[in-house]
Design a protein around this motif. Structure first.
Motif, PDB file in Angstrom:
ATOM      1  N   ALA A   1       0.837  -1.204   0.000  1.00  0.00           N
ATOM      2  CA  ALA A   1       0.000   0.000   0.000  1.00  0.00           C
ATOM      3  C   ALA A   1       0.874   1.258   0.000  1.00  0.00           C
ATOM      4  CB  ALA A   1      -0.939  -0.013   1.205  1.00  0.00           C
ATOM      5  N   ALA A   2       1.893   1.267   0.825  1.00  0.00           N
ATOM      6  CA  ALA A   2       2.780   2.427   0.907  1.00  0.00           C
ATOM      7  C   ALA A   2       3.524   2.657  -0.404  1.00  0.00           C
ATOM      8  CB  ALA A   2       3.771   2.249   2.059  1.00  0.00           C
ATOM      9  N   ARG A   3       3.917   1.582  -1.039  1.00  0.00           N
ATOM     10  CA  ARG A   3       4.654   1.695  -2.310  1.00  0.00           C
ATOM     11  C   ARG A   3       3.841   2.443  -3.361  1.00  0.00           C
ATOM     12  NH1 ARG A   3       7.734  -3.320  -5.251  1.00  0.00           N
ATOM     13  NH2 ARG A   3       8.304  -2.230  -7.146  1.00  0.00           N
ATOM     14  N   PHE A   4       2.515   2.290  -3.331  1.00  0.00           N
ATOM     15  CA  PHE A   4       1.649   2.911  -4.329  1.00  0.00           C
ATOM     16  C   PHE A   4       0.848   4.085  -3.785  1.00  0.00           C
ATOM     17  CE2 PHE A   4       2.528  -1.208  -6.143  1.00  0.00           C
ATOM     18  CZ  PHE A   4       2.747  -0.908  -7.473  1.00  0.00           C
ATOM     19  N   GLY A   5       1.048   4.418  -2.521  1.00  0.00           N
ATOM     20  CA  GLY A   5       0.302   5.525  -1.921  1.00  0.00           C
ATOM     21  C   GLY A   5      -1.177   5.205  -1.758  1.00  0.00           C
ATOM     22  N   LEU A   6      -1.479   3.937  -1.471  1.00  0.00           N
ATOM     23  CA  LEU A   6      -2.861   3.483  -1.307  1.00  0.00           C
ATOM     24  C   LEU A   6      -3.141   3.143   0.147  1.00  0.00           C
ATOM     25  CD1 LEU A   6      -2.873   0.944  -4.283  1.00  0.00           C
ATOM     26  CD2 LEU A   6      -3.942   3.207  -4.278  1.00  0.00           C
ATOM     27  N   ALA A   7      -4.404   3.147   0.506  1.00  0.00           N
ATOM     28  CA  ALA A   7      -4.812   2.644   1.818  1.00  0.00           C
ATOM     29  C   ALA A   7      -4.909   1.125   1.734  1.00  0.00           C
ATOM     30  CB  ALA A   7      -6.161   3.239   2.206  1.00  0.00           C
ATOM     31  N   THR A   8      -4.640   0.447   2.824  1.00  0.00           N
ATOM     32  CA  THR A   8      -4.686  -1.020   2.802  1.00  0.00           C
ATOM     33  C   THR A   8      -6.084  -1.542   2.477  1.00  0.00           C
ATOM     34  OG1 THR A   8      -4.978  -1.061   5.201  1.00  0.00           O
ATOM     35  CG2 THR A   8      -2.725  -1.337   4.367  1.00  0.00           C
ATOM     36  N   HIS A   9      -7.131  -0.794   2.856  1.00  0.00           N
ATOM     37  CA  HIS A   9      -8.486  -1.274   2.563  1.00  0.00           C
ATOM     38  C   HIS A   9      -8.744  -1.307   1.058  1.00  0.00           C
ATOM     39  CE1 HIS A   9     -10.514   2.544   1.510  1.00  0.00           C
ATOM     40  NE2 HIS A   9      -9.644   3.081   2.355  1.00  0.00           N
ATOM     41  N   VAL A  10      -8.044  -0.478   0.291  1.00  0.00           N
ATOM     42  CA  VAL A  10      -8.182  -0.500  -1.169  1.00  0.00           C
ATOM     43  C   VAL A  10      -7.676  -1.837  -1.708  1.00  0.00           C
ATOM     44  CG1 VAL A  10      -7.370   0.551  -3.330  1.00  0.00           C
ATOM     45  CG2 VAL A  10      -8.055   2.005  -1.400  1.00  0.00           C
ATOM     46  N   LEU A  11      -6.532  -2.284  -1.222  1.00  0.00           N
ATOM     47  CA  LEU A  11      -5.984  -3.574  -1.662  1.00  0.00           C
ATOM     48  C   LEU A  11      -6.904  -4.719  -1.252  1.00  0.00           C
ATOM     49  CD1 LEU A  11      -2.206  -3.000  -0.873  1.00  0.00           C
ATOM     50  CD2 LEU A  11      -3.349  -2.867  -3.089  1.00  0.00           C
ATOM     51  N   ARG A  12      -7.488  -4.635  -0.062  1.00  0.00           N
ATOM     52  CA  ARG A  12      -8.408  -5.689   0.368  1.00  0.00           C
ATOM     53  C   ARG A  12      -9.654  -5.702  -0.528  1.00  0.00           C
ATOM     54  NH1 ARG A  12      -6.088  -4.118   4.847  1.00  0.00           N
ATOM     55  NH2 ARG A  12      -7.441  -3.237   6.377  1.00  0.00           N
ATOM     56  N   HIS A  13     -10.133  -4.519  -0.919  1.00  0.00           N
ATOM     57  CA  HIS A  13     -11.283  -4.436  -1.833  1.00  0.00           C
ATOM     58  C   HIS A  13     -10.927  -5.059  -3.183  1.00  0.00           C
ATOM     59  CE1 HIS A  13     -14.856  -2.978  -3.800  1.00  0.00           C
ATOM     60  NE2 HIS A  13     -14.126  -2.313  -4.677  1.00  0.00           N
ATOM     61  N   TRP A  14      -9.754  -4.737  -3.695  1.00  0.00           N
ATOM     62  CA  TRP A  14      -9.329  -5.311  -4.975  1.00  0.00           C
ATOM     63  C   TRP A  14      -9.209  -6.826  -4.875  1.00  0.00           C
ATOM     64  CZ3 TRP A  14      -4.908  -1.419  -6.555  1.00  0.00           C
ATOM     65  CH2 TRP A  14      -5.503  -0.177  -6.856  1.00  0.00           C
ATOM     66  N   GLU A  15      -8.779  -7.315  -3.719  1.00  0.00           N
ATOM     67  CA  GLU A  15      -8.713  -8.768  -3.506  1.00  0.00           C
ATOM     68  C   GLU A  15     -10.121  -9.364  -3.547  1.00  0.00           C
ATOM     69  OE1 GLU A  15      -7.472 -12.021  -0.100  1.00  0.00           O
ATOM     70  OE2 GLU A  15      -6.890  -9.937   0.192  1.00  0.00           O
ATOM     71  N   THR A  16     -11.066  -8.725  -2.878  1.00  0.00           N
ATOM     72  CA  THR A  16     -12.453  -9.188  -2.870  1.00  0.00           C
ATOM     73  C   THR A  16     -13.018  -9.244  -4.283  1.00  0.00           C
ATOM     74  OG1 THR A  16     -12.798  -8.271  -0.661  1.00  0.00           O
ATOM     75  CG2 THR A  16     -14.769  -8.703  -1.967  1.00  0.00           C
ATOM     76  N   MET A  17     -12.632  -8.289  -5.115  1.00  0.00           N
ATOM     77  CA  MET A  17     -13.109  -8.239  -6.504  1.00  0.00           C
ATOM     78  C   MET A  17     -12.382  -9.220  -7.415  1.00  0.00           C
ATOM     79  SD  MET A  17     -13.916  -4.294  -7.333  1.00  0.00           S
ATOM     80  CE  MET A  17     -14.721  -4.825  -8.847  1.00  0.00           C
ATOM     81  N   GLY A  18     -11.353  -9.879  -6.898  1.00  0.00           N
ATOM     82  CA  GLY A  18     -10.612 -10.847  -7.694  1.00  0.00           C
ATOM     83  C   GLY A  18      -9.536 -10.231  -8.575  1.00  0.00           C
ATOM     84  N   LEU A  19      -9.167  -8.985  -8.299  1.00  0.00           N
ATOM     85  CA  LEU A  19      -8.146  -8.320  -9.104  1.00  0.00           C
ATOM     86  C   LEU A  19      -6.733  -8.704  -8.689  1.00  0.00           C
ATOM     87  CD1 LEU A  19      -9.782  -4.800  -9.269  1.00  0.00           C
ATOM     88  CD2 LEU A  19      -9.506  -6.393 -11.164  1.00  0.00           C
ATOM     89  N   ILE A  20      -6.540  -8.921  -7.408  1.00  0.00           N
ATOM     90  CA  ILE A  20      -5.233  -9.356  -6.908  1.00  0.00           C
ATOM     91  C   ILE A  20      -5.445 -10.569  -6.020  1.00  0.00           C
ATOM     92  CG2 ILE A  20      -4.080  -7.115  -7.102  1.00  0.00           C
ATOM     93  CD1 ILE A  20      -4.549  -6.690  -4.122  1.00  0.00           C
ATOM     94  N   ARG A  21      -4.406 -11.364  -5.918  1.00  0.00           N
ATOM     95  CA  ARG A  21      -4.487 -12.586  -5.110  1.00  0.00           C
ATOM     96  C   ARG A  21      -3.209 -12.734  -4.286  1.00  0.00           C
ATOM     97  NH1 ARG A  21      -6.716 -13.665  -9.993  1.00  0.00           N
ATOM     98  NH2 ARG A  21      -8.858 -14.378  -9.970  1.00  0.00           N
ATOM     99  N   PRO A  22      -3.266 -12.298  -3.037  1.00  0.00           N
ATOM    100  CA  PRO A  22      -2.067 -12.445  -2.206  1.00  0.00           C
ATOM    101  C   PRO A  22      -1.802 -13.903  -1.879  1.00  0.00           C
ATOM    102  CG  PRO A  22      -3.903 -11.698  -0.889  1.00  0.00           C
ATOM    103  CD  PRO A  22      -4.378 -11.721  -2.314  1.00  0.00           C
ATOM    104  N   VAL A  23      -0.553 -14.163  -1.593  1.00  0.00           N
ATOM    105  CA  VAL A  23      -0.150 -15.481  -1.115  1.00  0.00           C
ATOM    106  C   VAL A  23      -0.262 -15.412   0.400  1.00  0.00           C
ATOM    107  CG1 VAL A  23       1.760 -17.116  -0.982  1.00  0.00           C
ATOM    108  CG2 VAL A  23       1.457 -15.708  -3.022  1.00  0.00           C
ATOM    109  N   ARG A  24      -0.976 -16.332   1.000  1.00  0.00           N
ATOM    110  CA  ARG A  24      -1.121 -16.329   2.465  1.00  0.00           C
ATOM    111  C   ARG A  24       0.037 -17.108   3.082  1.00  0.00           C
ATOM    112  NH1 ARG A  24      -5.353 -13.137   3.337  1.00  0.00           N
ATOM    113  NH2 ARG A  24      -7.188 -13.589   2.124  1.00  0.00           N
ATOM    114  N   ARG A  25       0.540 -16.604   4.146  1.00  0.00           N
ATOM    115  CA  ARG A  25       1.624 -17.262   4.879  1.00  0.00           C
ATOM    116  C   ARG A  25       1.147 -17.576   6.289  1.00  0.00           C
ATOM    117  NH1 ARG A  25       4.095 -19.082   0.828  1.00  0.00           N
ATOM    118  NH2 ARG A  25       5.409 -17.686  -0.314  1.00  0.00           N
TER     119      ARG A  25
END
Length: 96
Positions: free
Chosen positions: A13-37
């Protein structure tokens, strides 16, 4: 141990100047897929960093998240080209 090619949600999020909730929303929409550890914490590979770059640039070009998802799901370059041509036609219509 963290791989050199992976980062957490806060780092991404910091690298792109985004809020973390934006990335979580994109994940919900299927745009990104994090690897869970371990512990269920989100980790993002360089491929996902590239995907976020495409999303940010696509949004700057006026693409909606749904259109970006279609682009990512398109099977061929021809299908992606067709989607972009439709977007261009829509933009031209809006300008008129």
């Amino acid at each position: 141990m963290k791989s050199a090619t992976e980062m957490g949600i806060g780092e991404l999020a910091a690298r792109f100047g985004l809020a973390t909730h934006v990335l979580r929303h994109w994940e919900t929409m299927g745009l990104i897929r994090p690897v869970r550890r371990s512990g269920g914490r989100r980790r993002y590979s360089e491929d996902q960093v590239s995907r976020v770059t495409m999303i940010v640039r696509g949004k700057a070009a006026g693409l909606r998240l749904e259109q970006l998802r279609e682009m990512f799901e398109a099977g061929t370059a021809g299908e992606r080209r067709e989607l972009l041509q439709r977007h261009r036609a829509e933009l031209e219509w809006r300008v008129r």
